[in-house]
Design a protein around this motif. Structure first.
Motif, PDB file in Angstrom:
ATOM      1  N   LEU A  35       0.839  -1.197   0.000  1.00  0.00           N
ATOM      2  CA  LEU A  35       0.000   0.000   0.000  1.00  0.00           C
ATOM      3  C   LEU A  35       0.872   1.244   0.000  1.00  0.00           C
ATOM      4  CD1 LEU A  35      -2.620  -1.047   2.709  1.00  0.00           C
ATOM      5  CD2 LEU A  35      -2.950  -1.045   0.226  1.00  0.00           C
ATOM      6  N   GLN A  36       0.281   2.323  -0.472  1.00  0.00           N
ATOM      7  CA  GLN A  36       0.958   3.618  -0.456  1.00  0.00           C
ATOM      8  C   GLN A  36       0.087   4.629   0.274  1.00  0.00           C
ATOM      9  OE1 GLN A  36       1.128   5.833  -4.115  1.00  0.00           O
ATOM     10  NE2 GLN A  36      -0.601   4.734  -4.974  1.00  0.00           N
ATOM     11  N   ARG A  37       0.718   5.563   0.990  1.00  0.00           N
ATOM     12  CA  ARG A  37      -0.031   6.661   1.615  1.00  0.00           C
ATOM     13  C   ARG A  37      -0.025   7.818   0.625  1.00  0.00           C
ATOM     14  NH1 ARG A  37      -1.711   8.277   6.878  1.00  0.00           N
ATOM     15  NH2 ARG A  37      -0.563   6.609   7.868  1.00  0.00           N
ATOM     16  N   ARG A  38      -1.218   8.209   0.178  1.00  0.00           N
ATOM     17  CA  ARG A  38      -1.357   9.197  -0.890  1.00  0.00           C
ATOM     18  C   ARG A  38      -1.110  10.622  -0.396  1.00  0.00           C
ATOM     19  NH1 ARG A  38      -3.340   7.726  -5.664  1.00  0.00           N
ATOM     20  NH2 ARG A  38      -4.018   9.866  -5.986  1.00  0.00           N
ATOM     21  N   VAL A  39      -0.493  11.424  -1.246  1.00  0.00           N
ATOM     22  CA  VAL A  39      -0.246  12.831  -0.958  1.00  0.00           C
ATOM     23  C   VAL A  39      -1.554  13.618  -0.967  1.00  0.00           C
ATOM     24  CG1 VAL A  39       0.811  14.944  -1.890  1.00  0.00           C
ATOM     25  CG2 VAL A  39       2.123  12.829  -1.826  1.00  0.00           C
ATOM     26  N   ASP A  40      -2.465  13.299  -1.902  1.00  0.00           N
ATOM     27  CA  ASP A  40      -3.653  14.127  -2.099  1.00  0.00           C
ATOM     28  C   ASP A  40      -4.701  14.017  -0.993  1.00  0.00           C
ATOM     29  OD1 ASP A  40      -4.637  11.617  -2.773  1.00  0.00           O
ATOM     30  OD2 ASP A  40      -5.236  12.164  -4.803  1.00  0.00           O
ATOM     31  N   ASN A  41      -4.722  12.904  -0.254  1.00  0.00           N
ATOM     32  CA  ASN A  41      -5.727  12.793   0.808  1.00  0.00           C
ATOM     33  C   ASN A  41      -5.187  12.182   2.110  1.00  0.00           C
ATOM     34  OD1 ASN A  41      -5.586  10.043   0.236  1.00  0.00           O
ATOM     35  ND2 ASN A  41      -7.625   9.934  -0.668  1.00  0.00           N
ATOM     36  N   GLY A  42      -3.911  11.791   2.137  1.00  0.00           N
ATOM     37  CA  GLY A  42      -3.308  11.223   3.340  1.00  0.00           C
ATOM     38  C   GLY A  42      -3.749   9.817   3.679  1.00  0.00           C
ATOM     39  N   MET A  43      -4.532   9.208   2.809  1.00  0.00           N
ATOM     40  CA  MET A  43      -5.053   7.867   3.054  1.00  0.00           C
ATOM     41  C   MET A  43      -4.166   6.810   2.422  1.00  0.00           C
ATOM     42  SD  MET A  43      -8.041   8.260   4.566  1.00  0.00           S
ATOM     43  CE  MET A  43      -9.560   9.169   4.623  1.00  0.00           C
ATOM     44  N   TRP A  44      -4.281   5.587   2.929  1.00  0.00           N
ATOM     45  CA  TRP A  44      -3.581   4.449   2.341  1.00  0.00           C
ATOM     46  C   TRP A  44      -4.381   3.957   1.140  1.00  0.00           C
ATOM     47  CZ3 TRP A  44       1.244   3.089   3.461  1.00  0.00           C
ATOM     48  CH2 TRP A  44       1.791   3.577   4.654  1.00  0.00           C
TER      49      TRP A  44
END
Length: 155
Positions: A35-44
């Motif tokens: 999984l990645q933690r997204r820049v645009d919403n801070g979610m995984w």
């Protein structure tokens, strides 16, 4: 660019765009999920994104995984298809995209884990750890469908 997800929300803006997209559930040889933690919403989230002109949906899943995680993957199956018109993504630029995505199952074949300009963190998780991670409902649905081990009914 910021993004907000709406799922079956009567106050959601109307979709004005439909873009083919692909994502990937990447698992390693001990059953962990990437999984990645997204820049645009801070979610995984799972690696994935919009298909480009001249590529296939499977090719899109492979490219997006490489760009967002640093890993080269081989696709080995399909987790599911996701095209719910009640699930839209509203972007800061005014685009409101209806969900249209195929989620593939993949395994790593090369590369090295790395963050991208779309992520702040990329890591492997034991499936039991995923329940407590912040993620949008559409991503959680894909992860749950993968854990269930069967392709969901077409929607």
């Amino acid at each position: 660019m910021g993004r907000r997800d709406y799922e079956n929300d009567p106050h959601a803006p109307r979709a004005n765009s439909l873009v083919p997209a692909a994502s990937a559930v990447v698992t390693d040889n001990v059953g962990r999920i990437l999984l990645q933690r997204r820049v645009d919403n801070g979610m995984w989230a799972l690696p994935g994104g919009r298909m480009e002109i001249g590529e296939t949906l499977p090719g899109c899943a492979v490219r997006e995984t490489r760009e967002e995680t640093g890993l080269d993957v081989e696709l080995v199956g399909i987790v599911g298809t996701y095209s719910d018109p009640g699930h839209v993504f509203a972007y800061d630029d005014g685009e409101v995209r209806q969900e249209f995505s195929i989620c593939f199952l993949a395994r790593p074949v090369g590369g090295q884990l790395a963050v991208s300009d779309e992520s702040t963190e990329v890591r492997w998780f034991d499936p039991a750890e995923v329940d407590d991670l912040p993620m949008v409902s559409g991503v959680r649905k894909r992860v749950d469908d993968w854990r269930a081990g069967t392709m969901p009914a077409l929607r």
